[in-house]
Motif scaffolding. Structure first.
Motif, PDB file in Angstrom:
ATOM      1  N   ALA A 389       0.812  -1.220   0.000  1.00  0.00           N
ATOM      2  CA  ALA A 389       0.000   0.000   0.000  1.00  0.00           C
ATOM      3  C   ALA A 389       0.846   1.272   0.000  1.00  0.00           C
ATOM      4  CB  ALA A 389      -0.925   0.000   1.218  1.00  0.00           C
ATOM      5  N   ILE A 390       2.176   1.130   0.137  1.00  0.00           N
ATOM      6  CA  ILE A 390       3.069   2.293   0.254  1.00  0.00           C
ATOM      7  C   ILE A 390       4.061   2.361  -0.911  1.00  0.00           C
ATOM      8  CG2 ILE A 390       4.801   3.420   1.689  1.00  0.00           C
ATOM      9  CD1 ILE A 390       2.016   3.557   2.888  1.00  0.00           C
ATOM     10  N   TYR A 391       4.960   1.397  -0.996  1.00  0.00           N
ATOM     11  CA  TYR A 391       6.030   1.463  -1.994  1.00  0.00           C
ATOM     12  C   TYR A 391       5.473   1.313  -3.406  1.00  0.00           C
ATOM     13  CZ  TYR A 391       8.700   0.260   2.231  1.00  0.00           C
ATOM     14  OH  TYR A 391       9.220   0.216   3.505  1.00  0.00           O
ATOM     15  N   GLY A 392       6.012   2.094  -4.323  1.00  0.00           N
ATOM     16  CA  GLY A 392       5.638   1.950  -5.728  1.00  0.00           C
ATOM     17  C   GLY A 392       4.222   2.348  -6.047  1.00  0.00           C
ATOM     18  N   THR A 393       3.582   3.107  -5.168  1.00  0.00           N
ATOM     19  CA  THR A 393       2.199   3.544  -5.411  1.00  0.00           C
ATOM     20  C   THR A 393       2.188   4.976  -5.935  1.00  0.00           C
ATOM     21  OG1 THR A 393       1.914   4.342  -3.136  1.00  0.00           O
ATOM     22  CG2 THR A 393       1.315   2.049  -3.598  1.00  0.00           C
ATOM     23  N   HIS A 394       1.015   5.401  -6.371  1.00  0.00           N
ATOM     24  CA  HIS A 394       0.841   6.787  -6.802  1.00  0.00           C
ATOM     25  C   HIS A 394      -0.407   7.363  -6.148  1.00  0.00           C
ATOM     26  CE1 HIS A 394      -1.390   4.410  -9.901  1.00  0.00           C
ATOM     27  NE2 HIS A 394      -2.300   5.340  -9.679  1.00  0.00           N
ATOM     28  N   ALA A 395      -0.510   8.680  -6.202  1.00  0.00           N
ATOM     29  CA  ALA A 395      -1.653   9.365  -5.600  1.00  0.00           C
ATOM     30  C   ALA A 395      -2.864   9.314  -6.516  1.00  0.00           C
ATOM     31  CB  ALA A 395      -1.288  10.815  -5.298  1.00  0.00           C
ATOM     32  N   LEU A 396      -4.036   9.410  -5.920  1.00  0.00           N
ATOM     33  CA  LEU A 396      -5.303   9.470  -6.647  1.00  0.00           C
ATOM     34  C   LEU A 396      -5.914  10.859  -6.501  1.00  0.00           C
ATOM     35  CD1 LEU A 396      -6.719   6.059  -5.394  1.00  0.00           C
ATOM     36  CD2 LEU A 396      -5.879   6.530  -7.699  1.00  0.00           C
ATOM     37  N   ASP A 397      -6.799  11.211  -7.415  1.00  0.00           N
ATOM     38  CA  ASP A 397      -7.464  12.516  -7.307  1.00  0.00           C
ATOM     39  C   ASP A 397      -8.259  12.609  -6.007  1.00  0.00           C
ATOM     40  OD1 ASP A 397      -6.426  13.393  -9.695  1.00  0.00           O
ATOM     41  OD2 ASP A 397      -8.153  12.743 -10.879  1.00  0.00           O
ATOM     42  N   THR A 398      -8.941  11.525  -5.667  1.00  0.00           N
ATOM     43  CA  THR A 398      -9.592  11.441  -4.356  1.00  0.00           C
ATOM     44  C   THR A 398      -8.645  10.695  -3.440  1.00  0.00           C
ATOM     45  OG1 THR A 398     -11.797  11.405  -5.366  1.00  0.00           O
ATOM     46  CG2 THR A 398     -11.611  10.623  -3.089  1.00  0.00           C
ATOM     47  N   TYR A 399      -7.912  11.438  -2.624  1.00  0.00           N
ATOM     48  CA  TYR A 399      -6.832  10.836  -1.840  1.00  0.00           C
ATOM     49  C   TYR A 399      -7.165  10.694  -0.361  1.00  0.00           C
ATOM     50  CZ  TYR A 399      -5.920  15.781  -0.934  1.00  0.00           C
ATOM     51  OH  TYR A 399      -6.058  17.110  -0.586  1.00  0.00           O
ATOM     52  N   GLN A 400      -8.333  11.221   0.070  1.00  0.00           N
ATOM     53  CA  GLN A 400      -8.662  11.172   1.493  1.00  0.00           C
ATOM     54  C   GLN A 400     -10.164  11.212   1.695  1.00  0.00           C
ATOM     55  OE1 GLN A 400      -7.668  14.713   3.638  1.00  0.00           O
ATOM     56  NE2 GLN A 400      -7.975  13.805   5.669  1.00  0.00           N
ATOM     57  N   ASP A 401     -10.611  10.457   2.686  1.00  0.00           N
ATOM     58  CA  ASP A 401     -11.965  10.612   3.208  1.00  0.00           C
ATOM     59  C   ASP A 401     -11.872  10.435   4.722  1.00  0.00           C
ATOM     60  OD1 ASP A 401     -14.840  10.881   3.171  1.00  0.00           O
ATOM     61  OD2 ASP A 401     -14.941   8.729   3.572  1.00  0.00           O
ATOM     62  N   GLY A 402     -11.887  11.546   5.444  1.00  0.00           N
ATOM     63  CA  GLY A 402     -11.738  11.489   6.894  1.00  0.00           C
ATOM     64  C   GLY A 402     -10.375  10.958   7.280  1.00  0.00           C
ATOM     65  N   ASN A 403     -10.366   9.913   8.103  1.00  0.00           N
ATOM     66  CA  ASN A 403      -9.087   9.337   8.522  1.00  0.00           C
ATOM     67  C   ASN A 403      -8.671   8.156   7.650  1.00  0.00           C
ATOM     68  OD1 ASN A 403     -11.059   7.591   9.443  1.00  0.00           O
ATOM     69  ND2 ASN A 403      -9.963   7.049  11.322  1.00  0.00           N
ATOM     70  N   THR A 404      -9.265   8.044   6.480  1.00  0.00           N
ATOM     71  CA  THR A 404      -8.866   7.023   5.505  1.00  0.00           C
ATOM     72  C   THR A 404      -8.203   7.710   4.314  1.00  0.00           C
ATOM     73  OG1 THR A 404     -10.627   5.487   6.141  1.00  0.00           O
ATOM     74  CG2 THR A 404      -9.664   5.195   3.961  1.00  0.00           C
ATOM     75  N   TRP A 405      -7.030   7.195   3.943  1.00  0.00           N
ATOM     76  CA  TRP A 405      -6.245   7.749   2.848  1.00  0.00           C
ATOM     77  C   TRP A 405      -6.113   6.690   1.758  1.00  0.00           C
ATOM     78  CZ3 TRP A 405      -4.544  12.829   3.277  1.00  0.00           C
ATOM     79  CH2 TRP A 405      -4.696  13.405   4.540  1.00  0.00           C
TER      80      TRP A 405
END
Length: 482
Positions: A389-405
């Motif tokens: 879930a961390i290495y080699g990933t990229h960001a999404l346009d919707t990157y957060q909802d509350g305390n969920t990323w």
């Protein structure tokens, strides 16, 4: 008589400064912060683009500040500077304080220096790259430069088999397959061609008008070029040249953003001739990444917000640098962040498209602080289980909802829910914005266990079994196709 008086002065000041360590932490975050750049110029060199992509997949690195300032355990370099946000001990003149500080090199003898311990701890923490301070603003060199006698190989440590500290730090981390970064300070307050003793030192800038003494400034440019050339040619493969001291820059690059730092800005340019340095560095180290901090243009290949995370996702390459404790270097009794705090920050950084560089300062004896080691290990334990879930990933346009990323790779989307310390994990966790495809499997990343979930409009609710709730720590990462 002089050596005796400085010995007394050293020990008296050392004890005073250790007792003030907690207050040091407060002003250490003052006027030395580099803000996030607002302008980005993407590199055009294909080799740099390729290395920048590899670096962007690493996500987590270690920044190591280590120098003479570790001996009394004070803020690195900055007490040499006369700016209003800084404090020095009462009862000592500024010139005597500088003499005391410069003389720390005569007692800096890290007989337990163990770069393998550092590299092992960083690897255990899940880190993938390192940035080591070869020279901070005080001008003390942690490598065997031939341009100055003010260096680790010219003091009580000079006969140690690993006296050329930077060489052995880089080797230890290379052995762990880390990308290697060399931190180098553009300002050098010990060099008389930067701070000329003919004049006072009112602030962090060069203390004479280089328009009146161009030959003196040219001497400093050559000094800087030669030192960086040594690092580029004599210390193996270097992936990152991390240039600190963003006030040393071409005058034409000074913007309102730079003025907002509050740092003094002279009327003349403090250009160290980056085109010449860059040409030499990339000939010696093809594809090397430059982080010429906050100096907008072709040599700031990624942006470096300091001690904070940007408010929103950034599409440019960037790296938040922050400390494990309150300070970059070693300070006795520093207050270290919990592993959960670091993990939470790392998740937010990665979800917003960045890397995180975590500062850990070794003790004056050459070992990492013992209290830091279990924290680093706990971070690594979480990352080992949730690496997808961390290495080699990229960001999404919707990157957060509350305390969920949210993060993603080419195959899956990840939802990472941050857990509050001491709070019971709920029986179900819900989020909106990134939903599993109808019929898609949703699993817990750390174990691969499939979990039941329900969809209601734009919200997914995941049922968390009791055995997971009992063992959960820091954050829960979920994987699904969307």
């Amino acid at each position: 008589m002089q050596s005796l008086s400085y010995s007394k002065l050293f020990y008296g000041l050392a004890m005073l400064l250790v007792s003030l360590a907690s207050s040091t932490s407060l002003f250490a975050q003052g006027g030395n912060l580099h803000e996030q750049s607002e302008v980005y110029v993407a590199p055009t060199d294909p080799l740099v683009q390729e290395k920048l992509k590899v670096w962007g997949d690493q996500k987590f690195g270690m920044l190591i500040h280590w120098g003479v300032y570790a001996v009394p355990g004070i803020i690195e370099s900055w007490q040499l500077c006369s700016e209003p946000w800084l404090e020095r001990p009462e009862g000592i003149s500024y010139n005597d304080y500088k003499k005391w500080y410069w003389n720390l090199s005569s007692v800096f003898n890290p007989v337990n220096f163990d770069p393998d311990q550092w590299a092992e701890a960083a690897a255990d923490a899940g880190m993938k790259y390192v940035v080591f301070t070869t020279k901070h603003h005080d001008g003390f060199n942690m490598f065997d430069t031939q341009q100055s006698d003010y260096k680790i190989t010219n003091g009580p440590f000079k006969n140690h088999p690993k006296a050329n500290v930077a060489k052995y730090v880089f080797e230890a981390f290379r052995d762990k397959d880390f990308m290697i970064g060399a931190y180098f300070s553009k300002p050098d307050w010990h060099n008389p061609d930067f701070w000329w003793d003919k004049y006072a030192t009112p602030d962090r800038n060069v203390n004479y008008d280089i328009r009146k003494y161009p030959e003196k400034w040219k001497s400093f440019q050559d000094f800087t070029y030669n030192q960086i050339s040594e690092l580029m040619h004599d210390y193996g493969d270097i992936d990152i040249l991390w240039l600190d001291g963003g006030w040393v820059r071409p005058r034409e690059t000074v913007t309102d953003e730079v003025r907002a730092w509050g740092a003094p800005i002279p009327e003349f340019s403090q250009e160290i001739d980056m085109p010449r340095i860059a040409e030499m560095a990339r000939e010696a180290q093809p594809g090397i990444i430059f982080a010429d901090r906050t100096v907008h243009g072709p040599y700031e290949n990624y942006q470096t917000p300091e001690r904070k995370i940007p408010d929103t996702k950034l599409d440019n390459p960037w790296e938040t640098c922050m400390t494990l404790g309150n300070n970059w270097g070693y300070v006795p009794n520093d207050n270290f962040k919990t592993s959960a705090k670091v993990i939470h920050s790392l998740v937010e950084v990665v979800a917003k498209g960045g890397n995180m560089l975590l500062g850990v300062g070794p003790q004056p004896d050459g070992l990492l602080p013992p209290d830091a080691l279990p924290i680093l290990a706990e971070i690594g334990d979480w990352l080992e289980l949730n690496s997808e879930a961390i290495y080699g990933t990229h960001a999404l346009d919707t990157y957060q909802d509350g305390n969920t990323w949210f993060t993603a790779n080419d195959k899956e989307t990840f939802a990472i829910t941050l857990l509050e310390d001491g709070k019971e994990v709920p029986k179900s966790i819900s989020w909106s914005g990134n939903l599993p495809k109808k019929g898609s499997t949703l699993r817990l990343v750390s174990t691969g266990q499939k979990l039941n979930y329900t969809l209601d409009g734009n919200t997914v609710s995941v049922q968390i079994p009791s055995e997971i709730r009992k063992n959960a720590r820091a954050a829960l990462a979920f994987s699904f196709k969307n």
